[in-house]
Design a protein around this motif. Structure first.
Motif, PDB file in Angstrom:
ATOM      1  N   SER A 473      -1.549   6.824 -13.891  1.00 49.06           N
ATOM      2  CA  SER A 473      -2.214   6.154 -12.773  1.00 49.06           C
ATOM      3  C   SER A 473      -3.569   6.761 -12.450  1.00 49.06           C
ATOM      4  CB  SER A 473      -1.330   6.197 -11.529  1.00 49.06           C
ATOM      5  OG  SER A 473      -1.024   7.531 -11.169  1.00 49.06           O
ATOM      6  N   GLN A 474      -3.708   8.067 -12.648  1.00 48.09           N
ATOM      7  CA  GLN A 474      -4.991   8.707 -12.336  1.00 48.09           C
ATOM      8  C   GLN A 474      -6.062   8.265 -13.327  1.00 48.09           C
ATOM      9  OE1 GLN A 474      -4.741  12.932 -11.891  1.00 48.09           O
ATOM     10  NE2 GLN A 474      -6.890  13.171 -11.304  1.00 48.09           N
ATOM     11  N   GLU A 475      -5.704   8.237 -14.594  1.00 47.96           N
ATOM     12  CA  GLU A 475      -6.656   7.798 -15.606  1.00 47.96           C
ATOM     13  C   GLU A 475      -7.039   6.332 -15.406  1.00 47.96           C
ATOM     14  OE1 GLU A 475      -7.198   8.101 -20.476  1.00 47.96           O
ATOM     15  OE2 GLU A 475      -5.247   8.481 -19.531  1.00 47.96           O
ATOM     16  N   ALA A 476      -6.112   5.546 -14.858  1.00 52.98           N
ATOM     17  CA  ALA A 476      -6.390   4.132 -14.594  1.00 52.98           C
ATOM     18  C   ALA A 476      -7.195   3.926 -13.322  1.00 52.98           C
ATOM     19  CB  ALA A 476      -5.077   3.352 -14.510  1.00 52.98           C
ATOM     20  N   ASP A 477      -7.458   5.011 -12.589  1.00 55.24           N
ATOM     21  CA  ASP A 477      -8.230   4.944 -11.335  1.00 55.24           C
ATOM     22  C   ASP A 477      -7.588   4.019 -10.310  1.00 55.24           C
ATOM     23  OD1 ASP A 477     -10.246   6.761 -11.945  1.00 55.24           O
ATOM     24  OD2 ASP A 477     -11.399   5.252 -13.048  1.00 55.24           O
ATOM     25  N   PHE A 478      -6.246   4.118 -10.155  1.00 53.52           N
ATOM     26  CA  PHE A 478      -5.588   3.342  -9.119  1.00 53.52           C
ATOM     27  C   PHE A 478      -6.068   3.818  -7.748  1.00 53.52           C
ATOM     28  CE2 PHE A 478      -1.475   2.073 -11.576  1.00 53.52           C
ATOM     29  CZ  PHE A 478      -2.195   1.078 -12.214  1.00 53.52           C
ATOM     30  N   PRO A 479      -6.456   2.893  -6.887  1.00 58.78           N
ATOM     31  CA  PRO A 479      -6.955   3.288  -5.561  1.00 58.78           C
ATOM     32  C   PRO A 479      -5.820   3.684  -4.624  1.00 58.78           C
ATOM     33  CG  PRO A 479      -6.924   0.901  -5.734  1.00 58.78           C
ATOM     34  CD  PRO A 479      -6.532   1.432  -7.091  1.00 58.78           C
ATOM     35  N   VAL A 480      -6.150   4.467  -3.607  1.00 62.66           N
ATOM     36  CA  VAL A 480      -5.215   4.748  -2.519  1.00 62.66           C
ATOM     37  C   VAL A 480      -5.410   3.631  -1.500  1.00 62.66           C
ATOM     38  CG1 VAL A 480      -4.487   6.375  -0.757  1.00 62.66           C
ATOM     39  CG2 VAL A 480      -5.374   7.225  -2.942  1.00 62.66           C
ATOM     40  N   ILE A 481      -4.501   2.662  -1.501  1.00 60.46           N
ATOM     41  CA  ILE A 481      -4.733   1.381  -0.823  1.00 60.46           C
ATOM     42  C   ILE A 481      -4.547   1.460   0.685  1.00 60.46           C
ATOM     43  CG2 ILE A 481      -3.729  -0.951  -0.603  1.00 60.46           C
ATOM     44  CD1 ILE A 481      -3.511  -0.931  -3.670  1.00 60.46           C
ATOM     45  N   ALA A 482      -3.725   2.385   1.157  1.00 59.18           N
ATOM     46  CA  ALA A 482      -3.435   2.464   2.596  1.00 59.18           C
ATOM     47  C   ALA A 482      -4.714   2.549   3.414  1.00 59.18           C
ATOM     48  CB  ALA A 482      -2.554   3.681   2.875  1.00 59.18           C
ATOM     49  N   ASN A 483      -4.775   1.716   4.452  1.00 57.02           N
ATOM     50  CA  ASN A 483      -5.868   1.699   5.430  1.00 57.02           C
ATOM     51  C   ASN A 483      -7.206   1.218   4.880  1.00 57.02           C
ATOM     52  OD1 ASN A 483      -4.129   2.801   7.435  1.00 57.02           O
ATOM     53  ND2 ASN A 483      -4.491   4.860   6.591  1.00 57.02           N
ATOM     54  N   MET A 484      -7.235   0.676   3.694  1.00 62.30           N
ATOM     55  CA  MET A 484      -8.482   0.116   3.162  1.00 62.30           C
ATOM     56  C   MET A 484      -8.712  -1.271   3.739  1.00 62.30           C
ATOM     57  SD  MET A 484      -9.024   0.850  -0.892  1.00 62.30           S
ATOM     58  CE  MET A 484      -9.479   2.450  -1.514  1.00 62.30           C
ATOM     59  N   ASP A 485      -9.963  -1.565   4.121  1.00 64.18           N
ATOM     60  CA  ASP A 485     -10.252  -2.939   4.502  1.00 64.18           C
ATOM     61  C   ASP A 485     -10.501  -3.759   3.243  1.00 64.18           C
ATOM     62  OD1 ASP A 485     -12.908  -2.572   3.645  1.00 64.18           O
ATOM     63  OD2 ASP A 485     -13.589  -2.021   5.656  1.00 64.18           O
ATOM     64  N   ASN A 486     -10.646  -5.063   3.413  1.00 65.48           N
ATOM     65  CA  ASN A 486     -10.724  -5.948   2.253  1.00 65.48           C
ATOM     66  C   ASN A 486     -11.900  -5.636   1.334  1.00 65.48           C
ATOM     67  OD1 ASN A 486      -8.446  -7.619   2.471  1.00 65.48           O
ATOM     68  ND2 ASN A 486      -9.399  -8.812   4.097  1.00 65.48           N
ATOM     69  N   GLU A 487     -13.053  -5.356   1.926  1.00 66.50           N
ATOM     70  CA  GLU A 487     -14.233  -5.104   1.097  1.00 66.50           C
ATOM     71  C   GLU A 487     -14.061  -3.850   0.266  1.00 66.50           C
ATOM     72  OE1 GLU A 487     -18.186  -5.274   2.605  1.00 66.50           O
ATOM     73  OE2 GLU A 487     -17.745  -6.969   3.916  1.00 66.50           O
ATOM     74  N   ARG A 540       0.506  -8.026 -15.830  1.00 67.86           N
ATOM     75  CA  ARG A 540      -0.062  -8.018 -14.485  1.00 67.86           C
ATOM     76  C   ARG A 540       0.053  -6.636 -13.849  1.00 67.86           C
ATOM     77  NH1 ARG A 540       2.568 -11.619  -9.603  1.00 67.86           N
ATOM     78  NH2 ARG A 540       0.978 -11.296  -7.984  1.00 67.86           N
ATOM     79  N   SER A 541      -1.017  -6.215 -13.205  1.00 64.02           N
ATOM     80  CA  SER A 541      -1.025  -4.972 -12.443  1.00 64.02           C
ATOM     81  C   SER A 541      -1.337  -5.271 -10.988  1.00 64.02           C
ATOM     82  CB  SER A 541      -2.085  -4.009 -12.994  1.00 64.02           C
ATOM     83  OG  SER A 541      -2.186  -2.858 -12.169  1.00 64.02           O
ATOM     84  N   LYS A 542      -0.734  -4.499 -10.090  1.00 63.14           N
ATOM     85  CA  LYS A 542      -1.097  -4.531  -8.674  1.00 63.14           C
ATOM     86  C   LYS A 542      -1.765  -3.211  -8.275  1.00 63.14           C
ATOM     87  CE  LYS A 542       2.346  -7.902  -7.083  1.00 63.14           C
ATOM     88  NZ  LYS A 542       3.415  -8.149  -6.087  1.00 63.14           N
ATOM     89  N   PHE A 543      -2.291  -2.509  -9.276  1.00 65.76           N
ATOM     90  CA  PHE A 543      -3.131  -1.335  -9.069  1.00 65.76           C
ATOM     91  C   PHE A 543      -2.409  -0.242  -8.288  1.00 65.76           C
ATOM     92  CE2 PHE A 543      -5.553  -5.210  -9.446  1.00 65.76           C
ATOM     93  CZ  PHE A 543      -6.350  -4.927 -10.550  1.00 65.76           C
ATOM     94  N   GLY A 544      -1.100  -0.123  -8.586  1.00 65.09           N
ATOM     95  CA  GLY A 544      -0.303   0.920  -7.988  1.00 65.09           C
ATOM     96  C   GLY A 544       0.205   0.628  -6.597  1.00 65.09           C
ATOM     97  N   ASP A 545      -0.052  -0.551  -6.068  1.00 67.30           N
ATOM     98  CA  ASP A 545       0.420  -0.913  -4.727  1.00 67.30           C
ATOM     99  C   ASP A 545       1.895  -1.298  -4.816  1.00 67.30           C
ATOM    100  OD1 ASP A 545       0.864  -1.819  -2.177  1.00 67.30           O
ATOM    101  OD2 ASP A 545      -0.930  -3.089  -2.092  1.00 67.30           O
ATOM    102  N   HIS A 546       2.757  -0.501  -4.195  1.00 62.94           N
ATOM    103  CA  HIS A 546       4.199  -0.749  -4.291  1.00 62.94           C
ATOM    104  C   HIS A 546       4.708  -1.668  -3.182  1.00 62.94           C
ATOM    105  CE1 HIS A 546       5.521   1.780  -0.865  1.00 62.94           C
ATOM    106  NE2 HIS A 546       4.386   2.404  -1.112  1.00 62.94           N
ATOM    107  N   ASN A 547       3.834  -2.063  -2.266  1.00 69.68           N
ATOM    108  CA  ASN A 547       4.265  -2.943  -1.165  1.00 69.68           C
ATOM    109  C   ASN A 547       3.084  -3.817  -0.760  1.00 69.68           C
ATOM    110  OD1 ASN A 547       5.911  -4.065   0.798  1.00 69.68           O
ATOM    111  ND2 ASN A 547       5.509  -2.466   2.295  1.00 69.68           N
ATOM    112  N   SER A 548       2.744  -4.760  -1.609  1.00 71.64           N
ATOM    113  CA  SER A 548       1.495  -5.511  -1.467  1.00 71.64           C
ATOM    114  C   SER A 548       1.636  -6.747  -0.583  1.00 71.64           C
ATOM    115  CB  SER A 548       0.987  -5.927  -2.845  1.00 71.64           C
ATOM    116  OG  SER A 548       1.883  -6.840  -3.465  1.00 71.64           O
TER     117      SER A 548
END
Length: 795
Positions: A473-487, A540-548
């Protein structure tokens, strides 16, 4: 009434009619609402849907309406009849209670609403039918084992720019035929048909509460940066979701567009399953039930507080008669009005077992004998419900449950680094074998009580789980999605690369892809009902988001350009589905058939292999061997000595029904992280089975709860339900081996509450015909032969 205890008198007030809500005609309309504790109830008739007046606080919109007092009748029902054509108007119910509280609420049985569900709408449902709707027919489903389910979110299907669809995020996107990408690959509904799945399982499509429908009204433009949700927040159970309509402010249009979607899928040979959420509501005080019947619809704990087995603050008391009735009425409405072919029950553990049993029996007997029914046999928290529908409760009851035992054995945990068979954990082979047999030695009576899957919308999806367990996941640059706004989320997703280690010149040689194909390859070749999550065939990937559930289109959209990028993966899935649908050996119907036909050859050291013998299930192939190799290295595997040579139809390079190569001898090399399917010879099998059709006739015409207990069928013994009515009789179909001379049966009420007749009964089925029809009357009837063109009589 006390908030802590249910009024005993209220519990006794039950209405059994089938006409709650609005009964509309051009000459008059009848309104009926169940509100047994109200002192007075009025119908309030409005000219508008309310949303135009104050969109900032829509719940407080109070324009003037015409008040019509309603009369109380038996069963706690209030009703009124208004003459004239009321189409195009809106209505609410206003209730007055003994404590002085006055509430105004949408009809719980509303079948149409204004934007954001502010008011019930009056529509002529006939006007919402698409052209030729009366000719719409569901694709045939001969047996539940024939299903291949594909779970899909309506908006995810079309929201990405690569979809090429005009109606992005809408029901109507399913009506866009003939779409292709720049490489000529089918996308959209034609992709689903090409893949070969039999059922689309739509995540919630009833009206839910957390998406502002008036923000999502575009037609064809980008729909990012607007509200998104999976839909597990019910508002109006009998109305399609407005944000999936091209005009949420038009109450009839969302209905018509939903029907057009169903019609389009049916036209491509795909049945439609609805994901339904009858275990909780999003809100209580402002929800669909509490304003009109306080304290009745929700379950409470021993202290009188709302119980929270759902994990979201409340749970519906499905065990109460009028809650149970609402659920059954709602399901019947969707199945009949919208031609829905099946239902998936969210958190089914919170639904009492009697309700689930009655749903299964009544819907099949009265609406559609081929409905596919299954659900989650767990809860989201502690519940005081004593009769939970958990794994094992479904035994013999005609519906299926998700097999999380098999899921965990295959991949490990759902969100972390935990490993299973395909992710490098030894010692899982026994659990894998149990899943392959449809859990018939675990918690099912029949393989079709098990829905087999590795991933669904919840938790990490398949690609991300495989990648994360490998530490990628680190090499894939998965973002830390919590608290991110849409942009920020869109930017982070654009920078990520889930496929950083995939060599486009050797796609099927990639380790993560190998593990993914092995996981779902096991699902598609196991006994039971296979279930795929949308986009697995496109990696399909959800970029590491386990609860999208509310992460928006940036994370959730299906990226159709992935089909061209990973075409060999799609072809592999397509080949496995074709293999399953072509060869009944992978779709055995019963416990006895599996025990006779399936033999495990090896279950150790990261290898599971098994034999499907002697034209299993009436298959054209005589003997079929399936091998799963979860080791990184190539392994030599022994083949059964039933043949000297074998045709390979699935290996690490491709999957399908045509032979790739032929192997001589009883040893085969199986590549690491791959599967292999082989058969020895092709020939005409003996007939698979014959059918005993029992027509049950009761003088009282009350068939509720009655079923058969059968034995000596050779395919599936145990409970057998009556599935449809014919000439006033309930009809059951029993599958037996062709050489069966006699089967035994008992007519019983539910689980042995009563028997019709004293002793065991038997049916002579020694004739060679494919179908034997038998008429069974009450216990006093003597055996009598009717003419050859009629039913044989048995008692």
């Amino acid at each position: 009434m006390s908030k802590n205890y249910i009024n005993a008198e209220l519990m006794m007030e039950v209405y059994e009619g089938k006409d709650l809500g609005l009964t509309y005609s051009t000459e008059y309309s009848v309104f009926k609402v169940w509100a047994p504790t109200a002192l007075a109830v009025s119908l309030v008739l409005y000219e508008t849907g309310g949303h135009q007046l104050n969109t900032e606080s829509p719940k407080r919109v109070m324009d003037n309406g015409r008040i019509v007092y309603m009369q109380r009748s038996n069963g706690g029902v209030w009703q009124t009849k208004l003459s004239g054509d009321l189409k195009g108007k809106y209505y609410m119910y206003r209730a007055v209670f003994a404590d002085g509280n006055v509430t105004e609420a949408v009809d719980p049985y509303a079948t149409a609403v204004s934007a954001n569900g502010l008011r019930s709408a009056i529509v002529n449902l006939q006007d919402t039918n698409p052209e030729h709707w009366d000719q719409d027919v569901a694709p045939p489903l001969q047996h539940p084992a024939d299903a291949v389910i594909y779970e899909l979110h309506v908006r995810d299907f079309s929201s990405h720019e690569s979809s090429g669809m005009h109606y992005k995020g809408k029901f109507k996107a399913f009506t866009e035929f003939g779409l292709k990408d720049s490489a000529g690959n089918t996308v959209g509904i034609d992709h689903l048909a090409e893949l070969g799945i039999t059922h689309v399982h739509l995540m919630p499509v009833f009206d839910f509460q957390t998406v502002d429908e008036l923000k999502v009204v575009n037609r064809g433009s980008s729909i990012t940066n607007v509200d998104y949700n999976w839909g597990y927040d019910p508002q109006h159970y009998n109305v399609p979701e407005g944000s999936y309509s091209t005009d949420p402010a038009n109450p009839g249009l969302r209905i018509r567009e939903f029907k057009e979607m169903v019609q389009a899928l049916h036209s491509r040979g795909i049945a439609v399953i609805m994901d339904v959420v009858y275990n909780h509501t999003y809100a209580v005080e402002n929800g669909p039930f509490e304003p009109l019947v306080p304290d009745y619809f929700y379950r409470r704990d021993f202290t009188g507080r709302l119980s929270n087995g759902s994990g979201v603050g409340n749970e519906l008391a499905t065990e109460r008669p009028m809650v149970r009735k609402f659920i059954k009425d709602s399901l019947s409405y969707w199945a009949s009005e919208y031609h829905i072919d099946g239902f998936r029950f969210d958190l089914m553990g919170l639904m009492d077992s009697v309700t689930m049993r009655e749903i299964t029996e009544e819907l099949r007997l009265e609406v559609n004998p081929n409905l596919l029914l299954y659900g989650e046999p767990w809860t989201g928290g502690d519940s005081p419900l004593a009769t939970k529908t958990l794994k094992g409760v479904q035994r013999g009851k005609g519906y299926a449950v998700f097999n999380d035992n098999f899921r965990s054995a295959i991949k490990g945990d759902s969100d972390g680094f935990g490993r299973g068979f395909v992710t490098g954990e030894y010692g899982k082979e026994g659990a894998i074998a149990a899943g392959i047999k449809g859990a018939i030695h675990e918690f099912t009576d029949s393989p079709v009580e098990s829905v087999n899957y590795v991933t669904a919308h919840d938790n990490l999806n398949l690609w991300d789980k495989m990648l994360i367990v490998q530490g990628g996941s680190q090499e894939a640059d998965f973002p830390v999605i919590a608290n991110m706004d849409n942009e920020d989320l869109e930017e982070a997703v654009a920078l990520a690369n889930p496929y950083v280690n995939v060599d486009q010149e050797n796609i099927l040689g990639n380790e993560t892809i190998r593990r993914s194909l092995l996981a779902n390859g096991m699902i598609l070749t196991s006994q039971g009902i296979p279930f795929l999550h949308a986009g697995d065939e496109l990696l399909r990937s959800k970029f590491g988001d386990h609860n999208s559930y509310r992460s928006g289109d940036a994370v959730n959209s299906i990226r159709w350009n992935m089909k061209s990028a990973f075409k060999p993966v799609f072809q592999y899935y397509k080949g496995l589905i074709e293999l399953r649908r072509t060869h009944p050996a992978f779709r055995l119907h019963g416990r006895q058939e599996i025990e006779r036909s399936l033999e495990f050859l090896r279950c150790d050291g990261g290898i599971v292999s098994y034999l499907l013998r002697s034209h299993a299930g009436g298959d054209l192939w005589n003997n079929i061997t399936v091998v799963f190799n979860a080791n990184n290295d190539r392994m030599s595997v022994s083949l059964p000595e039933v043949a000297d040579s074998w045709n390979v139809v699935v290996d690490h390079t491709r999957a399908g029904i045509e032979a790739i190569r032929r192997i001589e001898g009883n040893e085969v090399e199986v590549e690491g992280l791959s599967m292999m399917v082989l058969y020895d010879e092709c020939g005409e099998p003996a007939p698979r089975s014959k059918i005993i059709e029992i027509h049950y006739e009761r003088p009282d015409q009350n068939y509720q709860g009655w079923n058969l207990w059968v034995w000596d069928t050779g395919i599936q013994d145990g409970q057998c339900d009556f599935r449809y009515m014919e000439n006033g009789r309930a009809v059951a179909r029993i599958e037996v081996l062709p050489d069966t001379q006699s089967i035994g049966y008992i007519l019983r009420l539910n689980d042995w509450e009563e028997k019709d007749g004293d002793g065991d009964r038997f049916i002579d089925c020694s004739t060679n015909g494919e179908l034997t029809k038998v008429l069974v009357r009450d216990r006093d009837q003597e055996i009598d032969e009717i003419s050859e063109d009629h039913l044989r009589l048995s008692s």
